[in-house]
Design an enzyme around this catalytic site. Structure first.
Site, PDB file in Angstrom:
ATOM      1  N   CYS A 150      -3.975 -56.711 -19.603  1.00 41.20           N
ATOM      2  CA  CYS A 150      -3.756 -56.405 -21.024  1.00 41.20           C
ATOM      3  C   CYS A 150      -2.459 -56.828 -21.556  1.00 41.20           C
ATOM      4  O   CYS A 150      -2.204 -57.267 -22.586  1.00 41.20           O
ATOM      5  CB  CYS A 150      -3.951 -54.928 -21.218  1.00 41.20           C
ATOM      6  SG  CYS A 150      -3.306 -53.840 -19.686  1.00 41.20           S
ATOM      7  N   HIS A 243       0.256 -52.645 -26.644  1.00 43.35           N
ATOM      8  CA  HIS A 243       1.307 -53.054 -25.592  1.00 43.35           C
ATOM      9  C   HIS A 243       2.322 -54.181 -26.709  1.00 43.35           C
ATOM     10  O   HIS A 243       1.763 -54.688 -27.292  1.00 43.35           O
ATOM     11  CB  HIS A 243       0.959 -53.727 -24.522  1.00 43.35           C
ATOM     12  CG  HIS A 243       0.088 -53.043 -23.565  1.00 43.35           C
ATOM     13  ND1 HIS A 243       0.185 -51.606 -23.532  1.00 43.35           N
ATOM     14  CD2 HIS A 243      -0.497 -53.458 -22.503  1.00 43.35           C
ATOM     15  CE1 HIS A 243      -0.574 -51.206 -22.622  1.00 43.35           C
ATOM     16  NE2 HIS A 243      -1.202 -52.282 -21.732  1.00 43.35           N
TER      17      HIS A 243
HETATM   18  P1  NAP Z   1     -10.381 -45.409 -15.706  1.00 45.86           P
HETATM   19  O1  NAP Z   1     -10.069 -44.601 -17.208  1.00 45.86           O
HETATM   20  O2  NAP Z   1      -9.568 -44.601 -14.686  1.00 45.86           O
HETATM   21  O3  NAP Z   1     -11.818 -45.570 -15.419  1.00 45.86           O
HETATM   22  C1  NAP Z   1     -12.327 -45.838 -14.290  1.00 45.86           C
HETATM   23  C2  NAP Z   1     -13.929 -45.991 -14.199  1.00 45.86           C
HETATM   24  O4  NAP Z   1     -14.125 -46.284 -13.002  1.00 45.86           O
HETATM   25  C3  NAP Z   1     -14.461 -44.590 -14.668  1.00 45.86           C
HETATM   26  O5  NAP Z   1     -15.916 -44.965 -15.166  1.00 45.86           O
HETATM   27  C4  NAP Z   1     -14.828 -44.009 -12.967  1.00 45.86           C
HETATM   28  O6  NAP Z   1     -16.008 -42.979 -13.123  1.00 45.86           O
HETATM   29  C5  NAP Z   1     -15.194 -45.387 -12.443  1.00 45.86           C
HETATM   30  N1  NAP Z   1     -15.031 -45.173 -10.840  1.00 45.86           N
HETATM   31  C6  NAP Z   1     -13.882 -44.797 -10.286  1.00 45.86           C
HETATM   32  N2  NAP Z   1     -13.936 -44.792  -9.011  1.00 45.86           N
HETATM   33  C7  NAP Z   1     -15.165 -45.414  -8.706  1.00 45.86           C
HETATM   34  C8  NAP Z   1     -16.112 -45.540  -7.511  1.00 45.86           C
HETATM   35  N3  NAP Z   1     -15.666 -45.197  -6.362  1.00 45.86           N
HETATM   36  N4  NAP Z   1     -17.212 -46.098  -7.513  1.00 45.86           N
HETATM   37  C9  NAP Z   1     -17.688 -46.353  -8.975  1.00 45.86           C
HETATM   38  N5  NAP Z   1     -16.999 -46.119 -10.043  1.00 45.86           N
HETATM   39  C10 NAP Z   1     -15.857 -45.480 -10.039  1.00 45.86           C
HETATM   40  O7  NAP Z   1      -9.952 -46.902 -15.821  1.00 45.86           O
HETATM   41  P2  NAP Z   1      -9.652 -48.071 -17.046  1.00 45.86           P
HETATM   42  O8  NAP Z   1      -8.237 -47.764 -17.824  1.00 45.86           O
HETATM   43  O9  NAP Z   1     -10.910 -47.710 -17.981  1.00 45.86           O
HETATM   44  O10 NAP Z   1      -9.676 -49.297 -16.208  1.00 45.86           O
HETATM   45  C11 NAP Z   1     -10.944 -49.969 -15.934  1.00 45.86           C
HETATM   46  C12 NAP Z   1     -10.328 -51.201 -15.106  1.00 45.86           C
HETATM   47  O11 NAP Z   1      -9.865 -52.199 -16.229  1.00 45.86           O
HETATM   48  C13 NAP Z   1      -8.976 -51.230 -14.065  1.00 45.86           C
HETATM   49  O12 NAP Z   1      -9.435 -52.203 -13.272  1.00 45.86           O
HETATM   50  C14 NAP Z   1      -7.984 -51.500 -15.106  1.00 45.86           C
HETATM   51  O13 NAP Z   1      -6.898 -52.044 -14.116  1.00 45.86           O
HETATM   52  C15 NAP Z   1      -8.533 -52.528 -15.853  1.00 45.86           C
HETATM   53  N6  NAP Z   1      -7.840 -52.719 -16.985  1.00 45.86           N
HETATM   54  C16 NAP Z   1      -7.592 -51.857 -17.843  1.00 45.86           C
HETATM   55  C17 NAP Z   1      -6.710 -51.755 -19.078  1.00 45.86           C
HETATM   56  C18 NAP Z   1      -6.370 -50.813 -19.998  1.00 45.86           C
HETATM   57  O14 NAP Z   1      -5.633 -50.979 -20.947  1.00 45.86           O
HETATM   58  N7  NAP Z   1      -6.873 -49.366 -19.907  1.00 45.86           N
HETATM   59  C19 NAP Z   1      -6.511 -53.085 -19.793  1.00 45.86           C
HETATM   60  C20 NAP Z   1      -7.060 -54.131 -18.799  1.00 45.86           C
HETATM   61  C21 NAP Z   1      -7.676 -54.265 -17.661  1.00 45.86           C
HETATM   62  P3  NAP Z   1     -15.852 -41.661 -13.161  1.00 45.86           P
HETATM   63  O15 NAP Z   1     -15.720 -41.255 -14.514  1.00 45.86           O
HETATM   64  O16 NAP Z   1     -17.224 -41.042 -12.516  1.00 45.86           O
HETATM   65  O17 NAP Z   1     -14.558 -41.253 -12.365  1.00 45.86           O
END
Ligand code: NAP
Length: 345
Positions: A150, A243
């Site tokens: 991001c 950001h």
């Molecule tokens: P998050 O809020 O922590 O969500 C993670 C997701 O993955 C939830 O649906 C979680 O399910 C699932 N998960 C966790 N452990 C798992 C497992 N062992 N098997 C299957 N599913 C699993 O994270 P996020 O911010 O949405 O980010 C997701 C990805 O996008 C990351 O790689 C992050 O680096 C990337 N990203 C994020 C942003 C941002 O601004 N947030 C920007 C760019 C990229 P449960 O609810 O069941 O735990």
């Protein structure tokens, strides 16, 4: 006819934005949702703990969350959006590609792999054809396509405009990043209220490498990374979304602030459904852009730039993007739209 899509990691910060942006979408229809084993079997409404200011779509609220496994995906799903933690994405995304699914992913794993397209459609759509190289090398029927981090997406479109017109020799960036960028369990309130944290694990390296791959050129076989030196320093601050970044560049040719503003404003948008009408909005007011005021421009898909100034050897500017919209969910949906337009779906 619409394409059936699955979302893996559907309950998190990015997964919820994916659902918001696909409710509805002219080309994509949500057919399956998955998350961790703890959420599997629950209704999406119970599993997701919906936290965004957009109502949970009734069409998904009662869907049952599946386990994150290609065998659990319905056969008629052609495209999978991934918003898994990178440690999980690294393990399961190749399984989905091997099983024939095209995966448009937010996770940081494999972004720097030589045969994985890392794309911002308005900037380097031509890199998408790395898919052919990837399929040759890995023998997949599916494919893996990544959007960048991001904080990288926020600065690259204005940098691409400067690079095409004047050439970039070096880039220095300092970020002020919102808490939603760390995901729902990323930063506790005790850590971030009344505070700023001058460290985001691995973020500097992502900005330094991904921006050079994105600004590189693709010759049909490999991406020749841009040679500009990139130095990043990343900070977490207590804003919710958006950001903000301070960027300094050295350019190969002399450039005035007015010329820099003009090439950024005129940087061409695309005609894809989620692409903003104007990609880079340039503010004249010296105190803009600001996260609370400017992150929502064009449905959160535009980049806002301000504070453009000439420096000794280049241009300084500030830029802002909505990290979970343009920086994540919107970015992978835009890549999905590019895949569709280019005949991969
Ligand atoms: P998050 O809020 O922590 O969500 C993670 C997701 O993955 C939830 O649906 C979680 O399910 C699932 N998960 C966790 N452990 C798992 C497992 N062992 N098997 C299957 N599913 C699993 O994270 P996020 O911010 O949405 O980010 C997701 C990805 O996008 C990351 O790689 C992050 O680096 C990337 N990203 C994020 C942003 C941002 O601004 N947030 C920007 C760019 C990229 P449960 O609810 O069941 O735990």
């Amino acid at each position: 006819m619409t394409v059936d899509v699955g979302i893996i990691g559907a309950t998190g910060a990015v997964g919820q934005r994916l659902i918001q942006l696909l409710d509805p979408h002219p080309d994509f229809e949500i057919a399956a949702l998955s998350a961790s084993a703890e959420s599997a079997g629950e209704s999406y409404r119970d599993a997701a703990k919906w936290r965004i200011n957009h109502p949970i779509p009734e069409t998904v609220a009662e869907m049952t969350v599946r386990e994150t496994d290609p065998d659990e995906m319905p056969d008629d799903v052609d495209l999978v959006f991934s918003s898994l933690p990178s440690s999980v994405g690294e393990r399961v995304e190749p399984d989905f590609c091997e099983a024939g699914y095209i995966v448009s992913s937010n996770s940081s794993n494999a972004r720097r792999d030589e045969d994985v397209p890392l794309t911002i459609p308005e900037v380097n759509a031509d890199h998408l054809d790395l898919i052919e190289v990837q399929r040759d090398e890995r023998g997949w029927d599916g494919a893996l396509v990544k959007n960048p981090n991001c904080s990288t997406i926020t600065m690259v479109p204005p940098l691409a405009a400067l690079d095409e017109a004047f050439g970039l020799e070096s880039i220095t960036v300092s970020t002020l990043q919102a808490v939603s960028g760390a995901g729902y369990s990323g930063v506790t309130s005790m850590e971030i209220i009344d505070n700023a944290i001058p460290h985001i694990g691995g973020e500097e390296k992502k900005m330094e490498t991904e921006s050079r791959k994105l600004l590189g050129s693709f010759d049909g076989a490999e991406v020749d990374w841009h040679t500009a030196r990139v130095d990043a320093s990343c900070n977490r601050i207590p804003t919710l979304d958006g950001h903000l970044e301070n960027v300094w560049t050295d350019t190969a040719e002399d450039v005035t602030a007015e010329e820099a503003a003009e090439v950024m404003r005129e940087y061409p948008p695309l005609d894809l459904h989620s692409s903003p009408d104007q990609l880079v909005h340039v503010y004249e007011e010296p105190d803009r852009p600001q996260p609370r005021l400017d992150r929502g421009r064009e449905n959160g898909m535009a980049i806002a730039v301000g504070g453009i100034q000439e420096t000794d050897g280049g241009i300084q500017f500030n830029c802002l993007a909505h990290n979970t919209m343009r920086g994540a969910a919107g970015a992978s949906i835009l890549n999905g739209e590019l895949l569709l337009e280019n005949g991969y779906l």
